[in-house]
Design an enzyme around this catalytic site. Structure first.
Site, short mmCIF file in Angstrom:
data_model
loop_
_atom_site.label_atom_id
_atom_site.label_comp_id
_atom_site.label_asym_id
_atom_site.label_seq_id
_atom_site.Cartn_x
_atom_site.Cartn_y
_atom_site.Cartn_z
N ASP A 113 15.27 61.73 46.09
CA ASP A 113 13.88 61.74 46.55
C ASP A 113 13.81 61.81 48.07
O ASP A 113 14.56 61.11 48.76
CB ASP A 113 13.19 60.42 46.13
CG ASP A 113 12.20 60.63 45.00
OD1 ASP A 113 11.76 61.77 44.78
OD2 ASP A 113 11.88 59.62 44.33
N LYS B 96 13.76 65.94 45.63
CA LYS B 96 12.44 65.89 44.99
C LYS B 96 11.43 65.49 46.05
O LYS B 96 11.75 64.63 46.90
CB LYS B 96 12.42 64.89 43.83
CG LYS B 96 11.02 64.72 43.22
CD LYS B 96 11.04 64.03 41.86
CE LYS B 96 11.06 62.53 41.91
NZ LYS B 96 9.96 61.91 42.66
N GLU C 267 3.74 62.78 36.48
CA GLU C 267 3.69 61.32 36.32
C GLU C 267 2.26 60.83 36.09
O GLU C 267 1.33 61.24 36.80
CB GLU C 267 4.28 60.61 37.56
CG GLU C 267 4.15 59.09 37.45
CD GLU C 267 4.97 58.29 38.46
OE1 GLU C 267 5.68 58.90 39.28
OE2 GLU C 267 4.88 57.05 38.41
#
Ligand code: KIV
Length: 290
Positions: free
Chosen positions: A106, A136, A205
């Site tokens: 991330d 990400k 998400e």
């Protein structure tokens, strides 16, 4: 006594042997979805340490070094204070502990949103220092140009839309997204924009299930759901959440174990034995010979 180190000249430096398993690649992950279909859903879990990676690796296609490590490992109130140093160090540990899964790291808050050049500098540092294969980042349409810029410069990008925890101060909390038509449309539009920009996969998400299904159908790359839908092309959870390390977890988490209870019971037994002087026993102590 001397030790002789022998160089095995039959092994290639690029692909050292013996190798316990062949590591998957980003193109292989991307190719899981062909003609809009994914036969075998992709399995992703978060990992932050080498030992954790060793235990998860053979069962997963991807290990995500999530910035959720801010809360899970460091006890921070959100992912906002997470730094590039933290991400690079944990990602390097996960790469060392794995042989099979693609490791994705991330990009932390503040390391990529300023410009595509800032994003390249941060992402290249993460890949160089950790050996991870991809990054990400959070955000939809507004990050599409950055995704394309990184991709064209050798950095594969996984997108992340819907509930984006780094935007908690704008969103006002961690509630599911897409409850009105405009927001639902925006989430699907964001996923499409990232797909067109070259994201190799997109995390969806905390979105209402119909939105997850629509977005999954609308993009050519795999979608990875968390609090989304079983119709996504793969799933991800925070490992500590699904193992039952915490009492309070988001509604979308299934607790497969109660590891916190196992740890508490085990530690209570250890404390009791130390206090009773019943640990260590002869099995755990060194005695003089003869
Ligand atoms: O940081 C993280 O762990 C994540 C997953 C929950 C997708 O972004």
């Amino acid at each position: 006594m001397s030790t002789t180190f022998k160089l095995d000249t039959s092994t290639s430096r690029a692909n050292p042997t013996p190798q316990p398993m062949k590591r998957l690649t980003v193109p292989k992950i991307r190719a899981h979805k062909a003609d809009g279909e994914t036969k075998d859903p992709l399995v992703m879990l978060t990992a932050y340490t080498a030992r954790q990676a060793q235990l998860l690796d053979a069962h997963c296609d991807m290990l995500l070094v999530g910035d959720s490590l801010g809360q899970v490992i460091y006890g921070l109130p959100s992912t906002i204070p997470v730094t590039l140093d933290m991400m690079a160090n944990h990602a390097a540990a996960v790469v060392r502990g794995s042989y099979h899964s693609v490791v994705i790291v991330d990009m932390p808050f503040g390391s990529y949103e300023g410009s595509k050049e800032q994003a390249f500098e941060s992402a290249s540092r993460l890949l160089k220092e950790s050996g991870a294969a991809a990054v990400k980042l959070e955000g939809g349409e507004q990050m599409a140009e950055t995704v394309s810029f990184l991709n064209q410069r050798g950095i594969p990008v996984m997108g992340h839309v819907g509930l984006t925890p780094q935007a908690v101060n704008v969103l006002g909390g961690y509630m599911a997204r897409g409850r009105d038509d405009a927001e639902a449309e925006k989430i699907v539009g964001d996923a499409k924009a990232l797909d067109e920009a070259g994201a190799f996969a997109i995390v969806l998400e905390g979105v209402l299930e119909p939105i997850a299904i629509e977005a999954t159908k609308a993009v050519s790359c795999p979608t990875i759901g968390i609090g989304a839908s079983a119709q996504c092309d793969g799933q991800v959870l925070v490992t500590e959440d699904m193992l039952g390390m915490f009492e309070r977890v988001p509604r979308f988490v299934k607790k497969y174990e109660n590891i916190a209870e196992v740890i508490e019971k085990t530690v209570a037994q250890y404390a009791e034995e130390v206090r009773a002087r019943s640990f260590p026993t002869a099995d755990q102590t060194y005695q003089p010979k003869g």
